[in-house]
Design a protein around this motif. Structure first.
Motif, PDB file in Angstrom:
ATOM      1  N   HIS A 215       0.877  -1.171   0.000  1.00 10.87           N
ATOM      2  CA  HIS A 215       0.000   0.000   0.000  1.00 10.87           C
ATOM      3  C   HIS A 215       0.915   1.220   0.000  1.00 10.87           C
ATOM      4  O   HIS A 215       1.599   1.488   0.978  1.00 10.87           O
ATOM      5  N   ALA A 216       0.936   1.945  -1.125  1.00  5.39           N
ATOM      6  CA  ALA A 216       1.878   3.070  -1.232  1.00  5.39           C
ATOM      7  C   ALA A 216       1.394   4.231  -0.380  1.00  5.39           C
ATOM      8  O   ALA A 216       0.188   4.400  -0.169  1.00  5.39           O
ATOM      9  N   SER A 217       2.322   5.026   0.114  1.00  4.49           N
ATOM     10  CA  SER A 217       1.938   6.105   1.028  1.00  4.49           C
ATOM     11  C   SER A 217       1.763   7.439   0.303  1.00  4.49           C
ATOM     12  O   SER A 217       1.341   8.414   0.899  1.00  4.49           O
ATOM     13  N   ASP A 218       2.074   7.481  -0.997  1.00 11.12           N
ATOM     14  CA  ASP A 218       1.946   8.768  -1.692  1.00 11.12           C
ATOM     15  C   ASP A 218       0.478   9.072  -2.002  1.00 11.12           C
ATOM     16  O   ASP A 218      -0.370   8.172  -2.035  1.00 11.12           O
ATOM     17  N   ALA A 219       0.197  10.348  -2.240  1.00  9.39           N
ATOM     18  CA  ALA A 219      -1.187  10.795  -2.380  1.00  9.39           C
ATOM     19  C   ALA A 219      -1.868  10.215  -3.618  1.00  9.39           C
ATOM     20  O   ALA A 219      -3.094  10.081  -3.651  1.00  9.39           O
ATOM     21  N   ALA A 220      -1.088   9.843  -4.636  1.00  7.04           N
ATOM     22  CA  ALA A 220      -1.688   9.346  -5.869  1.00  7.04           C
ATOM     23  C   ALA A 220      -2.245   7.930  -5.711  1.00  7.04           C
ATOM     24  O   ALA A 220      -3.027   7.475  -6.543  1.00  7.04           O
ATOM     25  N   PHE A 221      -1.841   7.240  -4.660  1.00  8.95           N
ATOM     26  CA  PHE A 221      -2.344   5.884  -4.449  1.00  8.95           C
ATOM     27  C   PHE A 221      -3.586   5.971  -3.561  1.00  8.95           C
ATOM     28  O   PHE A 221      -3.500   6.217  -2.363  1.00  8.95           O
ATOM     29  N   THR A 222      -4.749   5.779  -4.166  1.00  8.79           N
ATOM     30  CA  THR A 222      -5.976   6.040  -3.407  1.00  8.79           C
ATOM     31  C   THR A 222      -6.790   4.781  -3.153  1.00  8.79           C
ATOM     32  O   THR A 222      -7.869   4.852  -2.573  1.00  8.79           O
ATOM     33  N   PHE A 223      -6.313   3.631  -3.575  1.00  3.35           N
ATOM     34  CA  PHE A 223      -7.099   2.406  -3.431  1.00  3.35           C
ATOM     35  C   PHE A 223      -7.381   2.122  -1.955  1.00  3.35           C
ATOM     36  O   PHE A 223      -6.494   2.156  -1.116  1.00  3.35           O
ATOM     37  N   ASP A 224      -8.661   1.867  -1.638  1.00  3.60           N
ATOM     38  CA  ASP A 224      -8.994   1.565  -0.249  1.00  3.60           C
ATOM     39  C   ASP A 224     -10.136   0.554  -0.174  1.00  3.60           C
ATOM     40  O   ASP A 224     -10.938   0.595   0.749  1.00  3.60           O
ATOM     41  N   ASP A 225     -10.250  -0.303  -1.166  1.00  4.08           N
ATOM     42  CA  ASP A 225     -11.243  -1.370  -1.174  1.00  4.08           C
ATOM     43  C   ASP A 225     -12.681  -0.856  -1.160  1.00  4.08           C
ATOM     44  O   ASP A 225     -13.580  -1.513  -0.667  1.00  4.08           O
ATOM     45  N   ARG A 226     -12.902   0.347  -1.673  1.00  2.00           N
ATOM     46  CA  ARG A 226     -14.284   0.800  -1.849  1.00  2.00           C
ATOM     47  C   ARG A 226     -14.773   0.277  -3.199  1.00  2.00           C
ATOM     48  O   ARG A 226     -13.949   0.038  -4.089  1.00  2.00           O
ATOM     49  N   GLU A 227     -16.075   0.153  -3.358  1.00  2.00           N
ATOM     50  CA  GLU A 227     -16.620  -0.381  -4.608  1.00  2.00           C
ATOM     51  C   GLU A 227     -16.105   0.417  -5.803  1.00  2.00           C
ATOM     52  O   GLU A 227     -15.755  -0.143  -6.828  1.00  2.00           O
ATOM     53  N   GLU A 228     -16.055   1.741  -5.653  1.00  2.00           N
ATOM     54  CA  GLU A 228     -15.647   2.562  -6.801  1.00  2.00           C
ATOM     55  C   GLU A 228     -14.157   2.411  -7.129  1.00  2.00           C
ATOM     56  O   GLU A 228     -13.684   2.927  -8.134  1.00  2.00           O
ATOM     57  N   ASP A 229     -13.422   1.721  -6.262  1.00  2.00           N
ATOM     58  CA  ASP A 229     -12.006   1.494  -6.554  1.00  2.00           C
ATOM     59  C   ASP A 229     -11.801   0.339  -7.533  1.00  2.00           C
ATOM     60  O   ASP A 229     -10.684   0.090  -7.988  1.00  2.00           O
ATOM     61  N   ARG A 244     -22.196  -2.734  -5.588  1.00  2.00           N
ATOM     62  CA  ARG A 244     -21.489  -3.837  -4.948  1.00  2.00           C
ATOM     63  C   ARG A 244     -20.758  -4.649  -6.017  1.00  2.00           C
ATOM     64  O   ARG A 244     -21.076  -4.536  -7.208  1.00  2.00           O
ATOM     65  N   LEU A 245     -19.803  -5.461  -5.592  1.00  2.00           N
ATOM     66  CA  LEU A 245     -19.065  -6.281  -6.551  1.00  2.00           C
ATOM     67  C   LEU A 245     -19.968  -7.388  -7.050  1.00  2.00           C
ATOM     68  O   LEU A 245     -20.702  -7.996  -6.268  1.00  2.00           O
ATOM     69  N   LYS A 246     -19.894  -7.645  -8.350  1.00  2.00           N
ATOM     70  CA  LYS A 246     -20.657  -8.768  -8.891  1.00  2.00           C
ATOM     71  C   LYS A 246     -20.189 -10.044  -8.196  1.00  2.00           C
ATOM     72  O   LYS A 246     -18.997 -10.196  -7.909  1.00  2.00           O
ATOM     73  N   ARG A 247     -21.105 -10.948  -8.014  1.00  2.00           N
ATOM     74  CA  ARG A 247     -20.832 -12.210  -7.331  1.00  2.00           C
ATOM     75  C   ARG A 247     -19.575 -12.892  -7.882  1.00  2.00           C
ATOM     76  O   ARG A 247     -18.713 -13.358  -7.130  1.00  2.00           O
ATOM     77  N   HIS A 248     -19.525 -12.877  -9.175  1.00  2.00           N
ATOM     78  CA  HIS A 248     -18.459 -13.412  -9.974  1.00  2.00           C
ATOM     79  C   HIS A 248     -17.057 -12.928  -9.559  1.00  2.00           C
ATOM     80  O   HIS A 248     -16.069 -13.633  -9.693  1.00  2.00           O
ATOM     81  N   TYR A 249     -16.982 -11.689  -9.078  1.00  2.00           N
ATOM     82  CA  TYR A 249     -15.673 -11.107  -8.768  1.00  2.00           C
ATOM     83  C   TYR A 249     -15.384 -11.059  -7.278  1.00  2.00           C
ATOM     84  O   TYR A 249     -14.323 -10.603  -6.882  1.00  2.00           O
ATOM     85  N   ARG A 250     -16.375 -11.510  -6.465  1.00  2.00           N
ATOM     86  CA  ARG A 250     -16.172 -11.316  -5.030  1.00  2.00           C
ATOM     87  C   ARG A 250     -14.931 -12.018  -4.514  1.00  2.00           C
ATOM     88  O   ARG A 250     -14.234 -11.524  -3.643  1.00  2.00           O
ATOM     89  N   GLY A 251     -14.666 -13.202  -5.087  1.00  2.00           N
ATOM     90  CA  GLY A 251     -13.480 -13.945  -4.648  1.00  2.00           C
ATOM     91  C   GLY A 251     -12.183 -13.227  -4.971  1.00  2.00           C
ATOM     92  O   GLY A 251     -11.144 -13.514  -4.374  1.00  2.00           O
ATOM     93  N   ALA A 252     -12.242 -12.304  -5.936  1.00  2.00           N
ATOM     94  CA  ALA A 252     -11.031 -11.610  -6.363  1.00  2.00           C
ATOM     95  C   ALA A 252     -10.845 -10.284  -5.633  1.00  2.00           C
ATOM     96  O   ALA A 252      -9.920  -9.533  -5.918  1.00  2.00           O
TER      97      ALA A 252
END
Ligand SMILES: [Zn+2]
Length: 538
Positions: A215-229, A244-252
């Protein structure tokens, strides 16, 4: 058998070697004898004859010489180097005598073995503190608690990913183990894009293959496991309209973990574990579909294969050879390649020609843009401006031979051929913008050397009257947002070749293909061109 030259080595090394030494003196020179009988050939008692010696690296040879001569290694290194350089010149060049031998003294040559850079490996620590090395080992030398993980990179933004296996260690603890990117989960193929593992799979002892990324600490790295990510295609909406994540992708779904340099989970550096295949980049969002292997979805330190490496090395040797400082007579400026395999030879020569062709086309395009200056080039100017930039509009027979099968063409036929050439050059520019076209040779746009824009797009986006009847989301958007959306859409269409241009017209391509006057026309990928020209081509 001759007496050993060993006792004499020290003093001849101290004395140095005259650059004008004759072959006769070299034949009796203790160091030359040592080189011949230690590095060149050895006596085989079994075969009762001289056989070729096992190859040594220069460092190994220097160490052997140092031991036999009782002189320091740096002194031996320079003595050996001098001897090899001087004896590599024919006697005639050494002595300047017309009667002297014109062949080099030794019958063998120095070889240099060049291997790829391999992979980068890194410890699981924060950026700046982690160790990065190209020596592939399981643990960090000197700190055997810390594991080393192979490191691959997003092709679009360069963010790093470690292929890992999440499994139990011998104490029953969950640990991230390094794995080769080509290793796949042994039992269940749960990683197809068709079936992205729709089970949450909480069986704690199951081994899970996937990728670990810090998990990068710089401001450009915004991934936080929200649906829109997640990529848009992964998302659906529930009855209440919540994403929400499609059922198909939940495992991923990415799992947040704290991981220590030992690979154990629970404390240490914050990271994300992506189960399954590499599907999208957490930093830039570039999504991967299709059937490509993970090895191709991600880049590694040396993404190029042996063909690219050989092509670049040969290109650089030829450039040096033909340069003003090479000191070689034009007659000797040759490079010979050897291969034990006809397919390899064909592949390599094809690669070399293709590389030259692509470089030439791109250089022509860049040159044309340079001449055009700040105003750039419009799509209809692509052909003629490149023709000029490459010098293919000049009447010189040598230049014409570069692109014309029959350089002596005149009049109407020449005009037709030039027109075909312009179409082909223009076509190549479009063709080169295709997405995912050349992994190891990214195009000018990907390299940031060329920017593509759309005429009138800003005016169109700002014209409120045009959007009066548009869907609300477009009507109410600001001109800047509209322009950004259109630009994204048009870029996408362009990179997938969903564009209309005269030169991309199947009939025009077909005509160019038939026109045998322009040698340049379909050099390189004639098969591709034909398939593009055919209506049912893929
Ligand atoms: Zn990325």
């Amino acid at each position: 058998m001759r007496p050993s030259v060993r006792p004499a080595l020290g003093s001849v090394i101290d004395a140095g070697l005259s650059p004008s030494i004759s072959d006769a003196s070299l034949r009796n020179h203790p160091l030359a004898i040592w080189v011949e009988t230690r590095l060149g050939v050895v006596w085989s008692d079994v075969d009762q004859r001289w056989v070729r010696a096992r190859p040594l690296t220069v460092t190994e040879a220097v160490a052997a010489l140092s031991e036999d001569s009782d002189r320091a290694t740096d002194v031996c290194r320079s003595a050996l180097r001098n001897l090899l350089l001087i004896s590599a010149l024919p006697e005639a060049e050494r002595t300047g005598s017309a009667q002297a031998n014109v062949r080099s003294f030794f019958a063998f040559k120095l070889h240099q073995f060049i291997s790829g850079a391999g992979h980068a490996f890194s410890t699981l620590e924060v950026q700046g503190r982690r160790t990065v090395t190209v020596e592939g080992q399981q643990f960090l030398p000197g700190d055997p608690e810390k594991r080393l993980y192979p490191t691959h990179f997003c092709r679009d933004c360069g963010h790093e990913y470690h292929p890992v296996r999440f499994a139990l260690d011998d104490k029953g603890l969950r640990v991230f183990f390094a794995r080769d990117i080509d290793d796949a989960a042994p039992i269940r193929p749960d990683d197809d894009d068709e079936d992205a593992g729709d089970d949450e799979d909480n069986a704690d002892d199951r081994e899970i293959f996937g990728f670990l990324t810090p998990h990068a600490s710089d401001a450009a790295f915004t991934f936080d496991d929200r649906e829109e990510d997640y990529p848009e295609t992964w998302i659906e909406f529930d009855a209440a309209g919540n994403p929400r994540l499609k059922r198909h992708y939940r495992g991923a779904r990415a799992r947040s973990v704290m991981v220590s340099p030992t690979g154990k989970v629970g404390s240490g550096t914050r990271a994300w574990f992506l189960p399954g295949k590499f599907r999208f980049c957490l930093r830039c969002g570039a999504a991967q579909g299709g059937a490509a292997r993970d090895r191709n979805r991600l880049a590694s330190l040396s993404a190029e294969g042996r063909s690219s490496a050989t092509t670049v090395l040969v290109g650089s040797a030829l450039r040096w050879m033909h340069g003003s400082n090479s000191g070689l007579s034009p007659f000797t400026r040759k490079l010979l390649g050897f291969t034990d395999n006809r397919q390899d030879a064909a592949l390599q020569s094809g690669h070399f020609n293709d590389f030259l062709f692509v470089s030439l086309i791109r250089a022509g395009f860049l040159g044309a843009l340079e001449i055009a200056g700040a105003k750039g080039l419009r799509s209809e100017e692509l052909g003629s401006s490149q023709q000029k930039a490459l010098g293919f509009d000049r009447p010189s027979p040598e230049l014409r031979a570069e692109w014309l099968l029959e350089p002596e063409l005149r009049g109407f036929n020449l005009q037709e051929a030039e027109s075909t050439l312009r179409q082909v050059l223009s076509y190549r520019v479009w063709f080169d913008q295709r997405r995912g076209w050349r992994y190891t040779n990214p195009n000018l746009e990907q390299l940031g050397l060329v920017e593509v824009d759309y005429l009138g797009l800003d005016d169109l986006s700002a014209d409120q009257t045009l959007f009066a009847d548009a869907p609300p989301v477009l009507r109410d958007a600001s001109p800047q947002v509209r322009a950004a959306v259109y630009r994204e859409l048009l870029d996408h269409l362009r990179k997938w070749m969903a564009i209309r241009s005269q030169v991309l017209d199947a009939t025009v391509i077909e005509q160019c293909w038939r026109s045998r006057t322009a040698a340049f026309a379909f050099h390189g990928d004639s098969g591709l061109m034909r398939s593009l020209a055919e209506p049912d081509g893929s």
